[in-house]
Design a protein around this motif. Structure first.
Motif, PDB file in Angstrom:
ATOM      1  N   TYR A 319       0.819  -1.203   0.000  1.00  0.00           N
ATOM      2  CA  TYR A 319       0.000   0.000   0.000  1.00  0.00           C
ATOM      3  C   TYR A 319       0.862   1.266   0.000  1.00  0.00           C
ATOM      4  CZ  TYR A 319      -4.167  -2.824   0.730  1.00  0.00           C
ATOM      5  OH  TYR A 319      -5.188  -3.721   0.567  1.00  0.00           O
ATOM      6  N   SER A 320       2.173   1.090   0.065  1.00  0.00           N
ATOM      7  CA  SER A 320       3.124   2.176  -0.155  1.00  0.00           C
ATOM      8  C   SER A 320       3.875   1.862  -1.448  1.00  0.00           C
ATOM      9  CB  SER A 320       4.097   2.286   1.018  1.00  0.00           C
ATOM     10  OG  SER A 320       4.766   1.052   1.221  1.00  0.00           O
ATOM     11  N   MET A 321       4.699   2.796  -1.942  1.00  0.00           N
ATOM     12  CA  MET A 321       5.395   2.613  -3.202  1.00  0.00           C
ATOM     13  C   MET A 321       6.215   1.317  -3.203  1.00  0.00           C
ATOM     14  SD  MET A 321       8.241   2.691  -5.236  1.00  0.00           S
ATOM     15  CE  MET A 321       9.559   3.463  -4.298  1.00  0.00           C
ATOM     16  N   THR A 322       6.006   0.489  -4.213  1.00  0.00           N
ATOM     17  CA  THR A 322       6.752  -0.751  -4.390  1.00  0.00           C
ATOM     18  C   THR A 322       7.456  -0.676  -5.737  1.00  0.00           C
ATOM     19  OG1 THR A 322       4.955  -1.895  -3.226  1.00  0.00           O
ATOM     20  CG2 THR A 322       6.630  -3.260  -4.291  1.00  0.00           C
ATOM     21  N   ALA A 323       8.791  -0.772  -5.732  1.00  0.00           N
ATOM     22  CA  ALA A 323       9.557  -0.652  -6.972  1.00  0.00           C
ATOM     23  C   ALA A 323       9.176  -1.754  -7.956  1.00  0.00           C
ATOM     24  CB  ALA A 323      11.057  -0.712  -6.672  1.00  0.00           C
ATOM     25  N   THR A 324       9.190  -1.435  -9.235  1.00  0.00           N
ATOM     26  CA  THR A 324       8.786  -2.392 -10.264  1.00  0.00           C
ATOM     27  C   THR A 324       9.651  -3.641 -10.229  1.00  0.00           C
ATOM     28  OG1 THR A 324       8.090  -0.531 -11.644  1.00  0.00           O
ATOM     29  CG2 THR A 324       8.345  -2.665 -12.731  1.00  0.00           C
ATOM     30  N   ASP A 325      10.955  -3.463 -10.029  1.00  0.00           N
ATOM     31  CA  ASP A 325      11.839  -4.637 -10.021  1.00  0.00           C
ATOM     32  C   ASP A 325      11.592  -5.499  -8.782  1.00  0.00           C
ATOM     33  OD1 ASP A 325      13.121  -2.108  -9.156  1.00  0.00           O
ATOM     34  OD2 ASP A 325      14.655  -3.422  -8.366  1.00  0.00           O
ATOM     35  N   VAL A 326      11.163  -4.878  -7.682  1.00  0.00           N
ATOM     36  CA  VAL A 326      10.810  -5.659  -6.488  1.00  0.00           C
ATOM     37  C   VAL A 326       9.551  -6.493  -6.767  1.00  0.00           C
ATOM     38  CG1 VAL A 326      10.019  -5.513  -4.088  1.00  0.00           C
ATOM     39  CG2 VAL A 326      11.918  -4.067  -4.875  1.00  0.00           C
ATOM     40  N   ILE A 327       8.571  -5.898  -7.457  1.00  0.00           N
ATOM     41  CA  ILE A 327       7.365  -6.653  -7.829  1.00  0.00           C
ATOM     42  C   ILE A 327       7.747  -7.823  -8.731  1.00  0.00           C
ATOM     43  CG2 ILE A 327       5.098  -6.533  -8.921  1.00  0.00           C
ATOM     44  CD1 ILE A 327       5.134  -3.495  -8.349  1.00  0.00           C
ATOM     45  N   ALA A 328       8.693  -7.585  -9.644  1.00  0.00           N
ATOM     46  CA  ALA A 328       9.136  -8.651 -10.544  1.00  0.00           C
ATOM     47  C   ALA A 328       9.754  -9.807  -9.759  1.00  0.00           C
ATOM     48  CB  ALA A 328      10.135  -8.093 -11.550  1.00  0.00           C
ATOM     49  N   ILE A 329      10.576  -9.483  -8.761  1.00  0.00           N
ATOM     50  CA  ILE A 329      11.204 -10.525  -7.949  1.00  0.00           C
ATOM     51  C   ILE A 329      10.149 -11.303  -7.176  1.00  0.00           C
ATOM     52  CG2 ILE A 329      12.744 -10.955  -5.985  1.00  0.00           C
ATOM     53  CD1 ILE A 329      14.299  -8.463  -6.893  1.00  0.00           C
ATOM     54  N   ARG A 330       9.214 -10.583  -6.558  1.00  0.00           N
ATOM     55  CA  ARG A 330       8.194 -11.243  -5.746  1.00  0.00           C
ATOM     56  C   ARG A 330       7.273 -12.140  -6.588  1.00  0.00           C
ATOM     57  NH1 ARG A 330       6.067  -6.183  -1.938  1.00  0.00           N
ATOM     58  NH2 ARG A 330       7.908  -6.018  -0.602  1.00  0.00           N
ATOM     59  N   SER A 331       7.005 -11.696  -7.815  1.00  0.00           N
ATOM     60  CA  SER A 331       6.043 -12.418  -8.651  1.00  0.00           C
ATOM     61  C   SER A 331       6.689 -13.439  -9.573  1.00  0.00           C
ATOM     62  CB  SER A 331       5.242 -11.417  -9.494  1.00  0.00           C
ATOM     63  OG  SER A 331       6.103 -10.724 -10.386  1.00  0.00           O
ATOM     64  N   ALA A 332       8.034 -13.442  -9.645  1.00  0.00           N
ATOM     65  CA  ALA A 332       8.774 -14.345 -10.533  1.00  0.00           C
ATOM     66  C   ALA A 332       8.441 -14.089 -11.997  1.00  0.00           C
ATOM     67  CB  ALA A 332       8.515 -15.807 -10.166  1.00  0.00           C
ATOM     68  N   LEU A 333       8.104 -12.843 -12.335  1.00  0.00           N
ATOM     69  CA  LEU A 333       7.838 -12.455 -13.716  1.00  0.00           C
ATOM     70  C   LEU A 333       8.979 -11.595 -14.234  1.00  0.00           C
ATOM     71  CD1 LEU A 333       4.090 -11.366 -13.380  1.00  0.00           C
ATOM     72  CD2 LEU A 333       4.927 -13.502 -14.383  1.00  0.00           C
TER      73      LEU A 333
END
Length: 362
Positions: A319-333
């Motif tokens: 719910y706070s800013m999440t870096a795009t590359d962090v989302i990529a790591i978390r989602s394995a995409l």
């Protein structure tokens, strides 16, 4: 395996005057893949942003190849090599940062790059409490399948590496060539890291440590990691530089509180006042980063039913800013796979794009 021809092409590009890491990354990100550089014409190079003179020099000037033999020869040593930004196994999180190093020299086990990473940094002259906490925390993180990243310096860095080695893997990022271990007192520790983890540096073999190398090294420490934990730091210290670099890169920053009478706690307390998360143990770090016993958040969530009516990808966004590359790591995409899905979620009202990444709305 990376071809010498491809590495040389990027090496020559990096030696053109005025082309630093930021410009090189902008060029790389305009290509579908780094190997595309080998097929570009003068005109295409100019479209990417090179001047006509620079494009001509890249194609014809043999002097740009000077020094490449150091890179080429390093690859022939046992368990050594060079990573090129944008090509596996170069860490995607680091490659996504604005000033990622084009080349990373390594010595050790590349498996360390396949685990989620957390950095521990702090004072070179810590208290016994700080040393014990750092070693214990690193050991717990490593035992949970998290690679502990630090800078091989005396004090907290050394304790973090030692603790991680007792439980799992660690990465040491150097401010010198990998054949020039600094400080010398950590030569034995570096040799252990090579066996059970990884040494990394953006500097070619033979490069001596210099003061200006260490802030540069710190951006790699933070860029590799999902979060940075600061353990005892004075108000003016390199650890605070690393923490602020981490915040700029969209990473979580954690700080260990201490006695108000301890000058080495003042830097941590300042970070907490600025928004860093107060941390007391490894479990709190793992919980905040969505890491559960070495499973990244995307694996853990894949094993659990998604919340009713909530798209699975939304669970990887805070719910706070999440870096795009962090989302990529978390989602394995991959970034290419991720961006269209983020756009769909934004259009559907699940999230909002903000400077540095995305923020969940519901």
């Amino acid at each position: 395996m990376l071809r010498d021809e491809l590495l040389l092409a990027w090496w020559r590009l990096s030696k053109l005057p005025g082309l630093g890491n930021v410009t090189l990354n902008e060029i790389r990100q305009q290509l579908t893949k780094p190997a595309e550089l080998l097929t570009l014409t003068r005109e295409q190079l100019q479209v990417l942003g090179l001047s006509a003179e620079a494009a001509e020099r890249w194609l014809t000037d043999d002097s740009l190849s000077a020094g490449f033999e150091l890179l080429r020869d390093w690859r022939h040593h046992n368990r050594c090599g060079v990573l090129l930004a944008g090509m596996d196994p170069y860490p995607q999180a680091l490659a996504a940062t604005r000033d990622a190093p084009l080349f990373l020299y390594y010595h050790g086990d590349l498996e360390a790059l396949k685990q989620p990473m957390v950095a521990l940094v702090g004072s070179r002259n810590p208290t016994p409490y700080g040393l014990e906490w750092a070693q214990s925390c690193a050991s717990s993180l490593a035992a949970a399948g998290i690679t502990v990243v630090s800078g091989l310096a005396l004090g907290i860095d050394g304790a973090a590496h030692q603790g991680a080695l007792s439980g799992g893997r660690t990465i040491a990022v150097l401010g010198s060539g990998l054949d020039v271990i600094y400080p010398q007192r950590h030569l034995g520790l570096a040799q252990m890291v090579m066996q059970k983890g990884l040494l990394l540096s953006e500097f070619p073999p033979g490069t001596q440590p210099k003061p200006e190398h260490f802030p540069s090294r710190n951006r790699i420490v933070s860029g590799l990691s999902l979060g940075v934990v600061v353990v005892e730091a004075a108000q003016k210290s390199g650890s605070l530089i690393t923490a602020r670099l981490a915040a700029e890169q969209g990473r979580e920053v954690f700080a260990l509180p201490g006695a108000v009478t301890n000058p080495l706690s003042h830097g941590c307390h300042q970070l907490i006042r600025e928004g860093a998360l107060l941390v007391q143990n490894a479990d709190e770090i793992r919980q905040e980063l969505g890491l559960q016993d070495g499973l990244t958040a995307q694996v853990a969530l894949a094993l659990e039913p998604a919340a009713t009516g909530v798209p699975a990808l939304v669970n990887h966004i805070d719910y706070s800013m999440t870096a795009t590359d962090v989302i990529a790591i978390r989602s394995a995409l991959t970034i290419a796979e991720l961006l269209p899905q983020l756009l769909d979620l934004e259009l559907s009202g699940w999230l909002r794009q903000v400077p540095g990444g995305y923020m969940r709305l519901k």
